[in-house]
Motif scaffolding. Structure first.
Motif, PDB file in Angstrom:
ATOM      1  N   ALA A 143       0.831  -1.206   0.000  1.00  0.00           N
ATOM      2  CA  ALA A 143       0.000   0.000   0.000  1.00  0.00           C
ATOM      3  C   ALA A 143       0.868   1.259   0.000  1.00  0.00           C
ATOM      4  CB  ALA A 143      -0.930  -0.008   1.212  1.00  0.00           C
ATOM      5  N   ILE A 144       1.919   1.251   0.821  1.00  0.00           N
ATOM      6  CA  ILE A 144       2.809   2.414   0.880  1.00  0.00           C
ATOM      7  C   ILE A 144       3.583   2.557  -0.425  1.00  0.00           C
ATOM      8  CG2 ILE A 144       4.823   3.388   2.059  1.00  0.00           C
ATOM      9  CD1 ILE A 144       3.775   2.033   4.621  1.00  0.00           C
ATOM     10  N   SER A 145       4.011   1.437  -0.994  1.00  0.00           N
ATOM     11  CA  SER A 145       4.743   1.483  -2.264  1.00  0.00           C
ATOM     12  C   SER A 145       3.871   2.053  -3.375  1.00  0.00           C
ATOM     13  CB  SER A 145       5.225   0.075  -2.640  1.00  0.00           C
ATOM     14  OG  SER A 145       6.137  -0.420  -1.685  1.00  0.00           O
ATOM     15  N   CYS A 146       2.606   1.629  -3.414  1.00  0.00           N
ATOM     16  CA  CYS A 146       1.691   2.164  -4.423  1.00  0.00           C
ATOM     17  C   CYS A 146       1.450   3.656  -4.200  1.00  0.00           C
ATOM     18  CB  CYS A 146       0.362   1.407  -4.386  1.00  0.00           C
ATOM     19  SG  CYS A 146       0.457  -0.276  -5.035  1.00  0.00           S
ATOM     20  N   ALA A 147       1.416   4.054  -2.918  1.00  0.00           N
ATOM     21  CA  ALA A 147       1.209   5.473  -2.612  1.00  0.00           C
ATOM     22  C   ALA A 147       2.354   6.326  -3.151  1.00  0.00           C
ATOM     23  CB  ALA A 147       1.068   5.665  -1.101  1.00  0.00           C
ATOM     24  N   VAL A 148       3.596   5.850  -2.978  1.00  0.00           N
ATOM     25  CA  VAL A 148       4.734   6.656  -3.443  1.00  0.00           C
ATOM     26  C   VAL A 148       4.895   6.571  -4.961  1.00  0.00           C
ATOM     27  CG1 VAL A 148       5.932   6.433  -1.244  1.00  0.00           C
ATOM     28  CG2 VAL A 148       6.412   4.792  -3.062  1.00  0.00           C
ATOM     29  N   LEU A 149       4.329   5.533  -5.576  1.00  0.00           N
ATOM     30  CA  LEU A 149       4.369   5.438  -7.041  1.00  0.00           C
ATOM     31  C   LEU A 149       3.344   6.355  -7.703  1.00  0.00           C
ATOM     32  CD1 LEU A 149       4.720   1.594  -7.703  1.00  0.00           C
ATOM     33  CD2 LEU A 149       6.345   3.364  -8.378  1.00  0.00           C
ATOM     34  N   THR A 150       2.292   6.689  -6.973  1.00  0.00           N
ATOM     35  CA  THR A 150       1.177   7.433  -7.559  1.00  0.00           C
ATOM     36  C   THR A 150       1.577   8.791  -8.143  1.00  0.00           C
ATOM     37  OG1 THR A 150      -0.405   6.316  -6.113  1.00  0.00           O
ATOM     38  CG2 THR A 150      -1.104   8.400  -7.091  1.00  0.00           C
ATOM     39  N   PRO A 151       2.362   9.624  -7.443  1.00  0.00           N
ATOM     40  CA  PRO A 151       2.707  10.933  -8.029  1.00  0.00           C
ATOM     41  C   PRO A 151       3.393  10.824  -9.388  1.00  0.00           C
ATOM     42  CG  PRO A 151       3.229  10.905  -5.694  1.00  0.00           C
ATOM     43  CD  PRO A 151       2.884   9.497  -6.064  1.00  0.00           C
ATOM     44  N   THR A 152       4.398   9.951  -9.490  1.00  0.00           N
ATOM     45  CA  THR A 152       5.100   9.828 -10.773  1.00  0.00           C
ATOM     46  C   THR A 152       4.224   9.144 -11.819  1.00  0.00           C
ATOM     47  OG1 THR A 152       6.124   7.758 -10.001  1.00  0.00           O
ATOM     48  CG2 THR A 152       7.394   9.793  -9.729  1.00  0.00           C
ATOM     49  N   ALA A 153       3.300   8.279 -11.369  1.00  0.00           N
ATOM     50  CA  ALA A 153       2.400   7.629 -12.321  1.00  0.00           C
ATOM     51  C   ALA A 153       1.492   8.646 -13.000  1.00  0.00           C
ATOM     52  CB  ALA A 153       1.560   6.570 -11.608  1.00  0.00           C
ATOM     53  N   PHE A 154       1.195   9.746 -12.294  1.00  0.00           N
ATOM     54  CA  PHE A 154       0.348  10.797 -12.867  1.00  0.00           C
ATOM     55  C   PHE A 154       1.164  11.970 -13.417  1.00  0.00           C
ATOM     56  CE2 PHE A 154      -2.884   8.686 -10.221  1.00  0.00           C
ATOM     57  CZ  PHE A 154      -3.909   8.585 -11.152  1.00  0.00           C
ATOM     58  N   GLY A 155       2.463  11.751 -13.591  1.00  0.00           N
ATOM     59  CA  GLY A 155       3.270  12.750 -14.285  1.00  0.00           C
ATOM     60  C   GLY A 155       4.141  13.622 -13.421  1.00  0.00           C
ATOM     61  N   TYR A 156       4.019  13.507 -12.097  1.00  0.00           N
ATOM     62  CA  TYR A 156       4.870  14.328 -11.236  1.00  0.00           C
ATOM     63  C   TYR A 156       6.321  13.855 -11.356  1.00  0.00           C
ATOM     64  CZ  TYR A 156       6.953  16.386  -7.061  1.00  0.00           C
ATOM     65  OH  TYR A 156       7.768  17.079  -6.203  1.00  0.00           O
ATOM     66  N   GLY A 157       7.252  14.795 -11.321  1.00  0.00           N
ATOM     67  CA  GLY A 157       8.670  14.452 -11.408  1.00  0.00           C
ATOM     68  C   GLY A 157       9.271  14.748 -12.763  1.00  0.00           C
ATOM     69  N   ILE A 158       8.422  15.164 -13.698  1.00  0.00           N
ATOM     70  CA  ILE A 158       8.911  15.551 -15.024  1.00  0.00           C
ATOM     71  C   ILE A 158       8.372  16.946 -15.326  1.00  0.00           C
ATOM     72  CG2 ILE A 158       8.949  15.012 -17.484  1.00  0.00           C
ATOM     73  CD1 ILE A 158       8.502  12.101 -16.776  1.00  0.00           C
ATOM     74  N   ALA A 159       9.255  17.909 -15.430  1.00  0.00           N
ATOM     75  CA  ALA A 159       8.866  19.296 -15.699  1.00  0.00           C
ATOM     76  C   ALA A 159       9.607  19.796 -16.933  1.00  0.00           C
ATOM     77  CB  ALA A 159       9.185  20.179 -14.494  1.00  0.00           C
ATOM     78  N   ASP A 160       8.834  20.244 -17.912  1.00  0.00           N
ATOM     79  CA  ASP A 160       9.413  20.750 -19.166  1.00  0.00           C
ATOM     80  C   ASP A 160      10.336  19.722 -19.814  1.00  0.00           C
ATOM     81  OD1 ASP A 160       8.102  23.195 -18.773  1.00  0.00           O
ATOM     82  OD2 ASP A 160       9.764  23.951 -17.537  1.00  0.00           O
TER      83      ASP A 160
END
Length: 302
Positions: free
Chosen positions: A28-45
């Protein structure tokens, strides 16, 4: 002397307690930390934000790899081959995922074709595991079905290069974490509270089993125990006992059961004077009363 009865405890209790909630909390915690990058967070421009991917990798290393490896080892120690295999295999998969995130963070990209080959095999494995989990509960079946759908989306994205699959991948990741959290809480809270706070549902499939039916024997004990609470050690006429058991189980001939329970020491039996092979009346012995109270009334469980 009271003899405490323990029926096959070694078959139901392993070296460790149930380790599954540990692995499921980790998932559950692993999926939680994967969620931001799964929705595009961590890539800017078009640029990688190294801290986001490195932080995710650290969490996956501990809550994904380490917790699942520990859970799998404990399951194997408890002689749970199914759980041990799944959690241990998941652990190494989490290790690969963590390394992938570290490689992205530090601009050292892994070969996606090799990863794709492994995911195809994992997809096949998960299909069979999904069927297997259906023999445990409906929620576990949905848990694996979510993983199947997640891998289908990942494979479609890999083969087509279509970024539109990022959204369903993110959604299935969130659902996987939520179901994992639900199952973890069920494994922890349900035994503690003595009720099903977090329902996991009944099995979807049932394997054919040849099991012993305790219904007739239990009906005999229940009837004679009720008789004992009112009449103490006064014997009960066997025809009344037969009538009560027949009403509860539809079984007419209980003579073999009565002879067995007499030999076991749970029943005191009086035979007819004219025919010593025909039972006249019965009652529970003190040992029979104690046996019923332990196995059915759970008098030693606090």
């Amino acid at each position: 002397m009271i003899k405490k009865v323990d029926l096959g405890s070694s078959l139901h209790h392993g070296v460790f307690g149930n380790p599954a909630p540990l692995g499921l909390f980790g998932l559950a915690i692993s999926c939680a930390v994967l969620t931001p990058t799964a929705f595009g967070y961590g890539i800017a421009d078009g640029k990688i934000m190294a801290p986001a991917f490195a932080t995710t990798g650290i969490f996956l290393l501990f809550f994904g790899f380490a917790s699942h490896l520990l859970t799998g080892i404990m399951d194997f120690a408890n002689k749970n081959t199914y759980g041990g295999t799944i959690f241990t295999a998941f652990a190494f998969n989490w290790m690969i995922t963590a390394i992938t995130y570290f490689s992205i963070a530090y601009n050292y990209h892994i070969d996606h074709n090799i990863v794709l080959a492994s995911e195809i095999v994992m997809m096949v494995v998960f299909v069979f595991l999904t069927y297997g989990f259906g023999f445990f509960s409906k929620v576990l079946f949905l848990f694996l079905l979510d993983i199947d759908l997640l891998y289908i989306c990942k494979l479609l994205k890999a083969f087509t290069g279509n970024g539109a699959f990022n959204l369903p991948i993110g959604i299935f990741t969130v659902l996987l974490g939520l179901i994992g959290l639900w199952l973890a809480l069920a494994g922890l809270m349900n035994p503690v509270t003595g009720r099903e706070l977090f329902s996991v549902g009944k099995p979807m499939f049932y394997a054919p089993k040849k099991t012993f039916s305790f219904s007739v024997r239990r009906s005999i004990f229940e009837t004679l125990y009720r008789h004992w609470t009112i009449h103490a050690f006064e014997e009960m006429a066997v025809d009344k006992l037969e009538e009560a058991v027949k009403s509860a189980t539809a079984i007419e001939n209980i003579t073999p059961e009565l002879y067995y329970l007499m030999e076991y020491g749970s029943l005191y039996v009086t035979f007819q004077e004219k025919d010593s092979a025909i039972i006249k009346s019965v009652r529970l012995t003190s040992g029979g009363i104690d046996l019923y109270e332990q196995l059915i009334l759970k008098k030693y469980e606090f």
